[in-house]
Design an enzyme around this catalytic site. Structure first.
Site, PDB file in Angstrom:
ATOM      1  N   HIS A   1       0.877  -1.174   0.000  1.00  0.00           N
ATOM      2  CA  HIS A   1       0.000   0.000   0.000  1.00  0.00           C
ATOM      3  C   HIS A   1       0.912   1.222   0.000  1.00  0.00           C
ATOM      4  O   HIS A   1       1.675   1.440   0.941  1.00  0.00           O
ATOM      5  CB  HIS A   1      -0.902  -0.008   1.230  1.00  0.00           C
ATOM      6  CG  HIS A   1      -1.486   1.329   1.589  1.00  0.00           C
ATOM      7  ND1 HIS A   1      -2.159   2.118   0.690  1.00  0.00           N
ATOM      8  CD2 HIS A   1      -1.486   2.019   2.761  1.00  0.00           C
ATOM      9  CE1 HIS A   1      -2.551   3.225   1.292  1.00  0.00           C
ATOM     10  NE2 HIS A   1      -2.150   3.197   2.547  1.00  0.00           N
TER      11      HIS A   1
ATOM     12  N   ASP B   1     -26.452 -23.999  13.008  1.00  0.00           N
ATOM     13  CA  ASP B   1     -27.845 -24.326  12.732  1.00  0.00           C
ATOM     14  C   ASP B   1     -27.833 -25.335  11.598  1.00  0.00           C
ATOM     15  O   ASP B   1     -27.395 -25.005  10.482  1.00  0.00           O
ATOM     16  CB  ASP B   1     -28.617 -23.060  12.350  1.00  0.00           C
ATOM     17  CG  ASP B   1     -30.108 -23.298  12.260  1.00  0.00           C
ATOM     18  OD1 ASP B   1     -30.712 -23.600  13.301  1.00  0.00           O
ATOM     19  OD2 ASP B   1     -30.659 -23.181  11.154  1.00  0.00           O
TER      20      ASP B   1
ATOM     21  N   TYR C   1      -6.653   8.447  -0.201  1.00  0.00           N
ATOM     22  CA  TYR C   1      -7.010   9.258   0.957  1.00  0.00           C
ATOM     23  C   TYR C   1      -5.949  10.327   1.167  1.00  0.00           C
ATOM     24  O   TYR C   1      -4.787  10.186   0.751  1.00  0.00           O
ATOM     25  CB  TYR C   1      -7.169   8.404   2.224  1.00  0.00           C
ATOM     26  CG  TYR C   1      -5.921   7.689   2.673  1.00  0.00           C
ATOM     27  CD1 TYR C   1      -4.949   8.336   3.432  1.00  0.00           C
ATOM     28  CD2 TYR C   1      -5.715   6.350   2.362  1.00  0.00           C
ATOM     29  CE1 TYR C   1      -3.794   7.677   3.845  1.00  0.00           C
ATOM     30  CE2 TYR C   1      -4.575   5.688   2.780  1.00  0.00           C
ATOM     31  CZ  TYR C   1      -3.621   6.344   3.521  1.00  0.00           C
ATOM     32  OH  TYR C   1      -2.491   5.697   3.923  1.00  0.00           O
TER      33      TYR C   1
END
Length: 836
Positions: A224, A546, A255
């Site tokens: 980055h 579940d 940014y």
């Protein structure tokens, strides 16, 4: 140099923000004899924490990531290292302005202050921004910056002051010992440390440490780029580190933020640059630090031009220059989430990796709680370190997904948007047949799953006027009216559904019954041939899983769960297996075909000699039958509210069984139906809850309307909490809502997709007595009931059938009605079809 202890309760590897936070929280939970190891010096050992831009935007679409960020922000504030500056995301395009409305709506769901701004209003807050370049912005006033190095130091020192921690700086880990499937020790440059627990907190180096223990960690270092421009004359007399809002120029993936007298400019717009962990330079080889790699100017030049366009006077000032420029390393995973919890390869091997500054302390707290046997304060099941299948942990897959995701960091990403890299990876035996039928494939856990079939476009005329067509581009993206047509065709006749993505786990052995009883709320001491739908709970009574369980023999049970949850559920089973019980993963041995609809029995009866009548094959039972010369395990259950069966077939014979059913079914009106029907339309009409949407650790069986008449006498995880919950009046109730009008301000019809806030008629947010906001957990068409359906937990006082509320979508409010408070389905409320 600090003397190395011979033994530790846990060795934490990496002294960045996560490692420091972890030792702090472990100490608070009573741990002692902790050792924190880092090969670099303190307080900045050279990892990503040391070069991070350190700002925090609270807005996240993921509830987990929002809550981790919120928890981390609270911790930074308590430490006194947070400075609130505000933040603005600016839009250069009309499409981005729509996205900012969506983000502000999501902010409302989470209770985050946010407002849309005109270009002039943005300019008042950020006077050095050229308002002619933008169409507007979204202001998030609670954005701020932190001193992450100071935060880490304070946390580390608190653990030391408690007498809980030894810090070994300048100490490199060269080995992790495993014996009998358990962690036994760590080898360092100072010597050996015996321990039962190792926590990998070393960011971009984490895969290297994992390999030492024979494990894979799905993480890759990625560049980055960031520069610091200064001195900025405007900032010369401003107090503190930051006085102006941080700007995200999201359309350019960049940014800009004040840092003292400089302006930092960061970019996610350059080409993805992957750096293998073994190629990260050593401390000695690094000019700055190992994670601050040499800047590649040519990659950043186009972004610098865009930054100059947005802030020409400030960044174009000839008196200012680039004073710092790096290719900084960050951690990326295949799904963008951190890696938290115990790893499946060895007991006592823990991960707290791929966390960024904004969620670092929250991740540290969560892993400390997990290590202490507690249910985490934040539900982090989506970040479970055991969540990935082997193929998802391969270098090729991890890097492919990182390359694809990097330039979407600030992208406009649809909630249903599909990955392109590494596909196809896992395909069912029906895959080529489905391609020939024009299947549109979505990916789940690497499986290619048909979501709808172009071959069913001929159904559109048959069901014209019932398809709830979506004219707005956003809702029609990754959707087709064919889904609703397939749904109606299934309700009228029958459908075949490819369910190969199911994870199939088998528990066997003399203690198999004890194993599944301990995990399950439902009674599993049932006759052979019974199918049991059950929840698994955590110790607090929240949902852990579940699924369905089939009893195949006195000592053998088959667990069928969602493909995305397979590795996590397998880990949960392993963690709780008693002696004499064994786990096998049979997912790659079986394919599952669903056959449902009022004509399903006619189709099945025509291809088997076995009795499939209601009397001969009752609901909730399973047994082997023959279909076209193949022995198939048939399970009579349904997730779509229709008569039918799940057919579990040896995978090499799946194609044959599909063909037999296809040929037999065509005279009965059989159609292929995709997961759009199975997972959304059919499910929502029946009010069936889904794990990860309605069923999470934040809610209970009583609130979800899933209590059983009796509680079994056998012990199970979460039983004590469940008994307490049954005695309490729930403060929230899961409801089904119908949308009364879809008309937006511009006259177009809009359809909610999920995650939107539920509001009072006054526009006020609904929040229950436990502080949980009401938002849409699932959304989709109900073609058979002619309504767009929403599921949401509502405070008990508002869970009243017929009650009028609002849902906010894309910044506009739409009227909704509480159609069902509880579990009664809107479609076929007597369940006569499923039991026919």
């Amino acid at each position: 140099m600090t003397e190395i202890p011979a033994r530790a309760s846990a060795v934490i590897i990496g002294a960045g923000i996560v490692g420091n936070s972890l030792v702090h929280h472990l100490a608070l939970l009573g741990w002692r004899d902790l050792v924190l190891v880092d090969k670099g010096p303190m307080p900045n050992p050279g990892g990503s924490t040391g070069h991070a831009s350190n700002f925090i935007f609270p807005i996240e679409y993921s509830k987990m990531m929002f809550e981790l960020t919120d928890d981390s922000t609270a911790q930074y504030k308590e430490l006194g290292v947070f400075t609130e500056s505000g933040g603005i995301e600016v839009a250069r395009t009309a499409e981005r302005m729509i996205e900012l409305r969506r983000r502000c709506t999501k902010a409302k769901a989470w209770g985050i202050p946010a407002e849309l701004l005109t270009p002039g209003e943005v300019n008042k807050l950020v006077p050095y921004l050229d308002e002619s370049v933008i169409l507007g912005g979204a202001h998030f006033p609670t954005v701020g910056v932190v001193d992450s190095l100071r935060a880490g130091t304070l946390m580390r020192e608190r653990a030391q002051a408690a007498g809980a921690l030894t810090v070994l700086a300048g100490t490199e880990v060269s080995g992790v010992s495993v014996s009998g499937g358990r962690i036994t020790g760590v080898t360092t440059s100072q010597g050996e440390i015996a321990t039962d627990n190792v926590v990998i907190c070393c960011g971009v180096w984490s895969p290297r440490i994992a390999r030492m223990a024979g494990a894979r960690l799905a993480l890759t270092p990625t560049v980055h780029q960031m520069i610091s421009v200064g001195p900025i004359a405007l900032f010369a007399d401003t107090p503190g580190e930051i006085s102006y809002p941080i700007v995200r120029d999201v359309d350019t993936n960049m940014y800009e933020r004040q840092h003292g007298g400089d302006m930092e400019v960061g970019s996610y717009a350059h080409r993805p640059i992957i750096v293998p962990p073994d190629e990260i330079p050593s401390i000695e080889e690094s000019v700055l630090s190992p994670t601050e790699m040499p800047f590649t100017q040519e990659d950043f030049d186009p972004q610098l031009e865009q930054a100059l366009e947005l802030m020409p006077e400030l960044l174009g000032d000839e008196r200012a220059g680039i004073r710092y420029a790096i290719n900084g390393l960050i951690s990326m995973t295949p799904d963008g989430h951190p890696l938290l919890g115990e790893m499946p390869e060895a007991r006592g091997l823990w991960a707290a990796a791929a966390s960024w500054i904004k969620e670092g302390p929250g991740c540290g707290r969560a892993v400390a709680e997990l290590m202490s046997g507690q249910v985490p304060t934040v539900d982090v099941h989506e970040a479970n370190a055991a969540r990935f299948y082997p193929h998802q942990q391969t270098v090729a897959h991890v890097r492919g997904r990182a390359r694809e995701a990097f330039n979407k960091m600030y992208g406009i990403v649809h909630p249903a948007e599909q990955w392109e890299s590494g596909r196809p990876q896992r395909v069912s035996p029906m895959y080529e047949r489905e391609r020939a039928l024009g299947a549109v494939f979505y990916e789940t856990a690497g499986w290619e799953r048909p979501f709808w079939y172009a071959a069913n476009e001929n159904l559109l005329d048959r069901y014209a006027g019932q398809l709830m067509a979506r004219t707005a581009e956003w809702e029609s993206r990754w959707w087709s009216p064919v889904i609703n047509a397939e749904h109606l065709a299934m309700r009228d006749a029958c459908a075949l559904v490819d369910l190969s993505a199911f994870a199939i786990l088998e528990v066997s052995g003399p203690a198999a019954l004890e194993a599944v009883q301990t995990l399950s709320v439902a009674q599993l001491d049932v006759p052979v041939g019974r199918v049991v739908y059950t929840s698994w709970l955590d110790e607090n009574g929240g949902f852990r899983a579940d699924l369905t369980v089939m009893r195949l023999a006195a000592d053998r049970f088959r667990v069928v769960t969602g493909g995305a949850d397979g590795p996590s559920d397998a880990q949960w089973i392993r963690d709780h297996l008693p002696a004499g019980a064994f786990l096998a993963d049979l997912t790659s041995a079986f394919t599952t075909i669903g056959l449902w609809g009022p004509r399903a029995r006619d189709v099945l009866a025509s291809v088997t000699v076995d009795d499939v009548s209601h009397e001969g094959f009752g609901f909730g039972t399973c047994r082997e039958i023959e279909i076209g010369g193949t022995v198939v395990l048939a399970s009579r259950i349904s997730y779509v509210g229709e008569l039918g069966w799940e057919l579990h077939v040896p995978i090499e014979q799946g194609g044959r069984v599909w063909d037999v059913l296809w040929q037999a079914g065509r005279p009965h009106g059989l159609v292929p139906a995709g997961i759009g029907v199975y997972g959304t339309t059919g499910r929502l009409e029946k009010g069936y809850r889904a794990f990860g949407a309605e069923l999470t650790p934040d809610y209970t069986l009583t609130e979800a309307g899933m209590t059983r008449p009796k509680v079994k006498s056998a012990p199970f995880i979460g039983k004590d909490a469940y008994l307490r919950q049954r005695d309490e009046t729930p403060c929230a109730v899961l409801c089904t809502l119908t949308v009364d009008s879809h008309e937006s301000a511009d006259g177009s019809l809009r359809y909610m997709l999920g995650g939107e806030p539920i509001l009072l008629a006054s526009g006020e947010r609904l929040v229950d007595a436990k502080g949980r906001p009401s938002y849409v957990t699932s959304a989709g068409s109900g073609p058979s009931v002619g309504k767009h359906l929403l599921m949401a937990y509502l405070p008990a006082d508002y869970a009243v059938e017929g009650g009028a509320l609002l849902v906010e979508y894309m910044g506009e409010q739409y009227p909704v009605t509480v159609a069902v408070a509880g579990a009664t389905p809107l479609f076929d409320p007597e369940n006569s079809r499923i039991r026919s």
